[in-house]
Design an enzyme around this catalytic site. Structure first.
Site, PDB file in Angstrom:
ATOM      1  N   ARG A 282     -13.699  -5.180  41.752  1.00  0.00           N
ATOM      2  CA  ARG A 282     -15.111  -4.779  41.556  1.00  0.00           C
ATOM      3  C   ARG A 282     -15.531  -4.743  40.089  1.00  0.00           C
ATOM      4  NH1 ARG A 282     -13.480  -1.591  45.779  1.00  0.00           N
ATOM      5  NH2 ARG A 282     -14.393  -2.283  47.739  1.00  0.00           N
ATOM      6  N   LYS A 304     -24.570 -14.756  32.378  1.00  0.00           N
ATOM      7  CA  LYS A 304     -24.518 -15.495  33.642  1.00  0.00           C
ATOM      8  C   LYS A 304     -23.118 -16.064  33.812  1.00  0.00           C
ATOM      9  CE  LYS A 304     -29.190 -17.364  34.289  1.00  0.00           C
ATOM     10  NZ  LYS A 304     -29.930 -18.619  34.330  1.00  0.00           N
ATOM     11  N   GLU A 346     -27.872 -28.789  23.296  1.00  0.00           N
ATOM     12  CA  GLU A 346     -28.371 -27.422  23.539  1.00  0.00           C
ATOM     13  C   GLU A 346     -28.949 -26.824  22.252  1.00  0.00           C
ATOM     14  OE1 GLU A 346     -28.648 -26.011  26.473  1.00  0.00           O
ATOM     15  OE2 GLU A 346     -27.128 -26.896  27.763  1.00  0.00           O
ATOM     16  N   LYS A 384     -31.484 -18.055  21.694  1.00  0.00           N
ATOM     17  CA  LYS A 384     -31.135 -17.664  23.070  1.00  0.00           C
ATOM     18  C   LYS A 384     -31.128 -16.136  23.200  1.00  0.00           C
ATOM     19  CE  LYS A 384     -28.398 -18.085  27.114  1.00  0.00           C
ATOM     20  NZ  LYS A 384     -27.583 -18.867  27.999  1.00  0.00           N
ATOM     21  N   GLU A 394     -34.096 -13.294  34.222  1.00  0.00           N
ATOM     22  CA  GLU A 394     -34.909 -14.477  34.531  1.00  0.00           C
ATOM     23  C   GLU A 394     -36.049 -14.184  35.493  1.00  0.00           C
ATOM     24  OE1 GLU A 394     -32.501 -18.038  34.730  1.00  0.00           O
ATOM     25  OE2 GLU A 394     -34.112 -19.084  35.761  1.00  0.00           O
ATOM     26  N   ARG A 398     -37.238 -16.164  30.555  1.00  0.00           N
ATOM     27  CA  ARG A 398     -35.890 -16.722  30.413  1.00  0.00           C
ATOM     28  C   ARG A 398     -35.801 -18.130  31.010  1.00  0.00           C
ATOM     29  NH1 ARG A 398     -29.865 -14.077  31.056  1.00  0.00           N
ATOM     30  NH2 ARG A 398     -28.766 -16.035  31.061  1.00  0.00           N
ATOM     31  N   ASN A 402     -34.260 -23.139  30.788  1.00  0.00           N
ATOM     32  CA  ASN A 402     -33.940 -24.211  31.730  1.00  0.00           C
ATOM     33  C   ASN A 402     -34.590 -25.536  31.335  1.00  0.00           C
ATOM     34  OD1 ASN A 402     -32.359 -22.600  33.348  1.00  0.00           O
ATOM     35  ND2 ASN A 402     -34.123 -21.852  34.502  1.00  0.00           N
ATOM     36  N   HIS A 405     -33.119 -28.771  32.280  1.00  0.00           N
ATOM     37  CA  HIS A 405     -32.006 -28.507  33.197  1.00  0.00           C
ATOM     38  C   HIS A 405     -32.294 -28.907  34.647  1.00  0.00           C
ATOM     39  CE1 HIS A 405     -30.123 -26.588  29.862  1.00  0.00           C
ATOM     40  NE2 HIS A 405     -29.112 -26.155  30.575  1.00  0.00           N
ATOM     41  N   HIS A 409     -29.352 -31.040  35.466  1.00  0.00           N
ATOM     42  CA  HIS A 409     -28.310 -30.645  36.419  1.00  0.00           C
ATOM     43  C   HIS A 409     -28.154 -31.694  37.517  1.00  0.00           C
ATOM     44  CE1 HIS A 409     -28.001 -26.015  35.696  1.00  0.00           C
ATOM     45  NE2 HIS A 409     -27.246 -26.710  34.881  1.00  0.00           N
ATOM     46  N   HIS A 421     -22.309 -32.070  30.312  1.00  0.00           N
ATOM     47  CA  HIS A 421     -23.453 -31.193  30.537  1.00  0.00           C
ATOM     48  C   HIS A 421     -24.574 -31.463  29.514  1.00  0.00           C
ATOM     49  CE1 HIS A 421     -25.588 -27.648  31.865  1.00  0.00           C
ATOM     50  NE2 HIS A 421     -25.658 -27.222  30.618  1.00  0.00           N
TER      51      HIS A 421
HETATM   52  N1  LIG Z   1     -23.462 -19.287  31.887  1.00  0.00           N
HETATM   53  C1  LIG Z   1     -24.418 -19.886  31.245  1.00  0.00           C
HETATM   54  O1  LIG Z   1     -25.433 -19.277  30.878  1.00  0.00           O
HETATM   55  C2  LIG Z   1     -24.262 -21.344  30.922  1.00  0.00           C
HETATM   56  C3  LIG Z   1     -25.159 -21.945  30.022  1.00  0.00           C
HETATM   57  C4  LIG Z   1     -24.948 -23.277  29.691  1.00  0.00           C
HETATM   58  C5  LIG Z   1     -23.892 -23.981  30.251  1.00  0.00           C
HETATM   59  N2  LIG Z   1     -23.061 -23.355  31.118  1.00  0.00           N
HETATM   60  C6  LIG Z   1     -21.944 -24.082  31.720  1.00  0.00           C
HETATM   61  O2  LIG Z   1     -21.061 -24.459  30.691  1.00  0.00           O
HETATM   62  C7  LIG Z   1     -20.338 -25.605  31.109  1.00  0.00           C
HETATM   63  C8  LIG Z   1     -20.284 -26.610  30.004  1.00  0.00           C
HETATM   64  O3  LIG Z   1     -19.644 -26.003  28.904  1.00  0.00           O
HETATM   65  P1  LIG Z   1     -18.780 -26.844  27.849  1.00  0.00           P
HETATM   66  O4  LIG Z   1     -19.552 -28.009  27.417  1.00  0.00           O
HETATM   67  O5  LIG Z   1     -18.284 -25.880  26.855  1.00  0.00           O
HETATM   68  O6  LIG Z   1     -17.627 -27.443  28.766  1.00  0.00           O
HETATM   69  P2  LIG Z   1     -16.067 -27.208  28.923  1.00  0.00           P
HETATM   70  O7  LIG Z   1     -15.719 -25.790  29.019  1.00  0.00           O
HETATM   71  O8  LIG Z   1     -15.658 -28.084  30.039  1.00  0.00           O
HETATM   72  O9  LIG Z   1     -15.462 -27.784  27.571  1.00  0.00           O
HETATM   73  C9  LIG Z   1     -15.599 -29.150  27.293  1.00  0.00           C
HETATM   74  C10 LIG Z   1     -14.250 -29.825  27.027  1.00  0.00           C
HETATM   75  O10 LIG Z   1     -13.796 -29.479  25.735  1.00  0.00           O
HETATM   76  C11 LIG Z   1     -12.471 -28.943  25.799  1.00  0.00           C
HETATM   77  N3  LIG Z   1     -12.414 -27.957  24.738  1.00  0.00           N
HETATM   78  C12 LIG Z   1     -13.065 -26.777  24.698  1.00  0.00           C
HETATM   79  N4  LIG Z   1     -12.913 -26.207  23.502  1.00  0.00           N
HETATM   80  C13 LIG Z   1     -12.123 -27.018  22.772  1.00  0.00           C
HETATM   81  C14 LIG Z   1     -11.629 -26.975  21.449  1.00  0.00           C
HETATM   82  N5  LIG Z   1     -11.968 -26.000  20.603  1.00  0.00           N
HETATM   83  N6  LIG Z   1     -10.828 -27.976  21.039  1.00  0.00           N
HETATM   84  C15 LIG Z   1     -10.541 -29.012  21.878  1.00  0.00           C
HETATM   85  N7  LIG Z   1     -10.996 -29.125  23.120  1.00  0.00           N
HETATM   86  C16 LIG Z   1     -11.790 -28.134  23.571  1.00  0.00           C
HETATM   87  C17 LIG Z   1     -12.349 -28.416  27.204  1.00  0.00           C
HETATM   88  O11 LIG Z   1     -11.012 -28.380  27.614  1.00  0.00           O
HETATM   89  C18 LIG Z   1     -13.144 -29.432  27.998  1.00  0.00           C
HETATM   90  O12 LIG Z   1     -12.352 -30.558  28.225  1.00  0.00           O
HETATM   91  C19 LIG Z   1     -21.030 -26.110  32.346  1.00  0.00           C
HETATM   92  O13 LIG Z   1     -20.265 -25.752  33.458  1.00  0.00           O
HETATM   93  C20 LIG Z   1     -22.343 -25.375  32.376  1.00  0.00           C
HETATM   94  O14 LIG Z   1     -22.826 -25.167  33.670  1.00  0.00           O
HETATM   95  C21 LIG Z   1     -23.233 -22.065  31.461  1.00  0.00           C
END
Ligand SMILES: NC(=O)c1ccc[n+]([C@@H]2O[C@H](COP(=O)([O-])OP(=O)(O)OC[C@H]3O[C@@H](n4cnc5c(N)ncnc54)[C@H](O)[C@@H]3O)[C@@H](O)[C@H]2O)c1
Length: 513
Positions: A282, A304, A346, A384, A394, A398, A402, A405, A409, A421
């Site tokens: 929990r 999120k 972003e 942000k 949201e 907020r 998007n 997005h 997405h 992404h």
């Molecule tokens: N929660 C939220 O508010 C929110 C907002 C935006 C995006 N997201 C989510 O975030 C995700 C995308 O995030 P991302 O682009 O960070 O992707 P990710 O976590 O997949 O990282 C991208 C790649 O880089 C590698 N990597 C990460 N850090 C590294 C480093 N320092 N050195 C070498 N390799 C490294 C990872 O292993 C992966 O292969 C999506 O799933 C998206 O939906 C969430």
């Protein structure tokens, strides 16, 4: 680390210091007020009766006392008198116990602020203008020698505090839970005042190669033998199977309700580790150490968490902020170039939403951004943070985040995550901007302007021709931002301005001119 506010008399160090301390939930110390309380005399009386040298001695001992306490307990915001760091020993003391922020304003603004309290400032007694000009001239080189300077003219105390926070990369969020966001060396985890018990690091196989040992050692220096869970990397693993695997691993690592989960990775890891933390027993405390540009400026902020279903991205999730986000821009040096550029999408998005200057900085191109990454990361984070503090769940504004997005997405999903992404969001932003132009919301040429900046980072700006439109439309309808008959879009109206619009005829969004 403490924050020292310094600068000529009349810059409002006490007023701004109070706002800053309140924003960051830190204690505030006004050194001059402290001296007056301790001596039961006004500064003028001390100066008149004992002379400036005696006052400087008092200032020094009070500064020593204040920072001495600060190092053992917690950081403080400390407003210093206008000449407090003239003594080299004082300056070294302040600089070794925190960051000095120099506040500066033009002469008329200083005069305006000082005109009513000349009697309280013995060094300015007499002709205020003459005394002030002479004091500024005497201290010109001294003030100019501080690196972090804020020019106050035209800003309110709130705006000034916000600018200091962005420059320092220090924020405290309170709209959804209370948590700190700090941009700085990951090593400072060891000196931050957070209670960690039985920490378990959740990371992925790529990040583990470069950063797991370092974070493990930092925790070891704090007296913790941290457990760790290494997950396979990539969006295709952000699913229920992996969450279930993670819950089991937390159990095996003896995680209980007092433990701390540390998410060390990009957005995929923070989304999954945060979700697992929110549901395991929990809810257990978690800390986020983002390791991609995208997760620093976006995914790690706002609480999120979640994972994907085959039908769509992030369809299951929770609002569950971490206790701390510690973003160290140096960590992204190991990030592959394509991932870095994906993160830049972003950053550009945040410029479009509400920071036209950030958008202009992005337009300078990667070479400039790379050498000013720290500043760019802090600024994009600030955008942000402002949005999520105003509308954490949201209910309204907020949704501006998007931008790009709804199309993005869908394109990401239909490409089966061949597009990263940020790449998908880059396409989404341009497609949505062009649609906004067609329906008369956006100024003409906005799509082209946005596309120009994104293309400068090698990001795609059109939907790949091999992705079937019908599938993209279907995915847009399933997107979590859907309501029964319409889909709500965050459309750009201009750089720095986003408008929320309900769209019923989705086909028109994808229409090609
Ligand atoms: N929660 C939220 O508010 C929110 C907002 C935006 C995006 N997201 C989510 O975030 C995700 C995308 O995030 P991302 O682009 O960070 O992707 P990710 O976590 O997949 O990282 C991208 C790649 O880089 C590698 N990597 C990460 N850090 C590294 C480093 N320092 N050195 C070498 N390799 C490294 C990872 O292993 C992966 O292969 C999506 O799933 C998206 O939906 C969430």
């Amino acid at each position: 680390m403490n924050i020292f506010l310094y600068g000529p008399p009349g810059t409002g160090k006490s007023t701004i210091g109070n706002v800053l301390a309140r924003n960051l939930q830190l204690p505030f110390v006004d050194l001059d007020a402290l001296i007056e309380t301790k001596t039961n005399m006004t500064i003028s009386q001390i100066m008149e009766q004992q002379g400036e040298a005696a006052f400087r001695d008092l200032e020094m001992s009070m500064l020593e006392e204040t920072v001495g306490q600060a190092s053992s307990v917690t950081s403080k915001v400390i407003a210093l008198g206008g000449g407090a760091l003239l003594r080299e020993e004082n300056r070294s003391l302040a600089e070794s116990h925190g960051t000095v922020v120099l506040l500066m304003a033009e002469l008329p603004a200083l005069m305006e602020r000082l005109k009513d309290d000349a009697g309280k400032r013995p060094l300015l007694a007499g002709d205020l203008r003459e005394r002030l000009v002479s004091l500024l001239e005497q201290r010109r080189q001294h003030y100019a020698s501080f690196t972090l300077q804020i020019q106050l003219d035209g800003m309110t105390a709130d705006q000034c505090a916000a600018q200091i926070q962005t420059r320092l990369g220090r924020f405290h969020l309170s709209a959804m839970g209370e948590y700190d966001v700090i941009v700085g060396d990951v090593n400072q985890l060891a000196s931050l005042p957070y209670q960690l018990q039985n920490p378990v690091i959740v990371t992925d196989e790529n990040v583990a190669q470069f950063h797991l040992v370092k974070v493990g050692l930092i925790l070891q220096s704090m007296g913790h033998e941290a457990g760790f869970v290494v997950l396979p990397a990539g969006e295709k693993h952000k699913n229920l199977n992996m969450i279930s695997h993670l819950w089991n691993k937390l159990l095996q690592n003896g995680v209980d309700r007092r433990s701390t989960v540390i998410a060390l990775g990009g957005g995929v890891i923070s989304d999954m580790a945060g979700f697992a933390a929110s549901t395991y027993m929990r809810g257990v405390q978690w800390i986020c150490i983002p390791t991609t540009l995208l997760s620093m400026v976006d995914a790690s902020l706002g609480g999120k968490t979640g994972f994907d279903l085959p039908q769509g991205k992030n369809l299951i999730g929770s609002f569950y902020p971490p206790r701390l986000v510690l973003a160290d821009p140096q960590v992204i040096e190991t990030l592959p170039q394509r991932e870095l550029m994906s993160g830049m999408a972003e950053v550009v998005k945040h410029g479009i939403i509400s920071d036209p200057e950030l958008f202009d900085l992005c337009a300078c191109g990667w070479d400039w951004v790379k050498s000013n990454l720290d500043q760019v990361v802090k600024r994009a984070m600030a955008v942000k943070i402002n949005v999520i503090e105003e509308d954490p769940y949201e209910k309204g504004f907020r949704a501006a985040l998007n931008l790009g997005h709804t199309v993005g997405h869908a394109v990401e999903l239909v490409s089966q995550f061949e597009l990263l992404h940020g790449e998908a969001i880059a396409i989404g932003m341009v497609v949505e901007a062009k649609y906004a132009e067609r329906i008369g919301i956006a100024e003409p040429g906005l799509g082209r302007t946005i596309a120009g900046v994104l293309s400068g980072y090698g990001l795609p700006v059109t939907i790949p021709s091999d992705l079937p439109r019908e599938e993209i439309l279907r995915a847009m309808r399933v997107d979590k931002k859907k309501d029964a008959k319409k889909v709500r879009f965050a459309l750009p109206a201009a750089i720095g301005k986003v408008q929320l619009v309900e769209v019923t005829e989705l086909e028109l969004v994808l229409e090609i001119e």
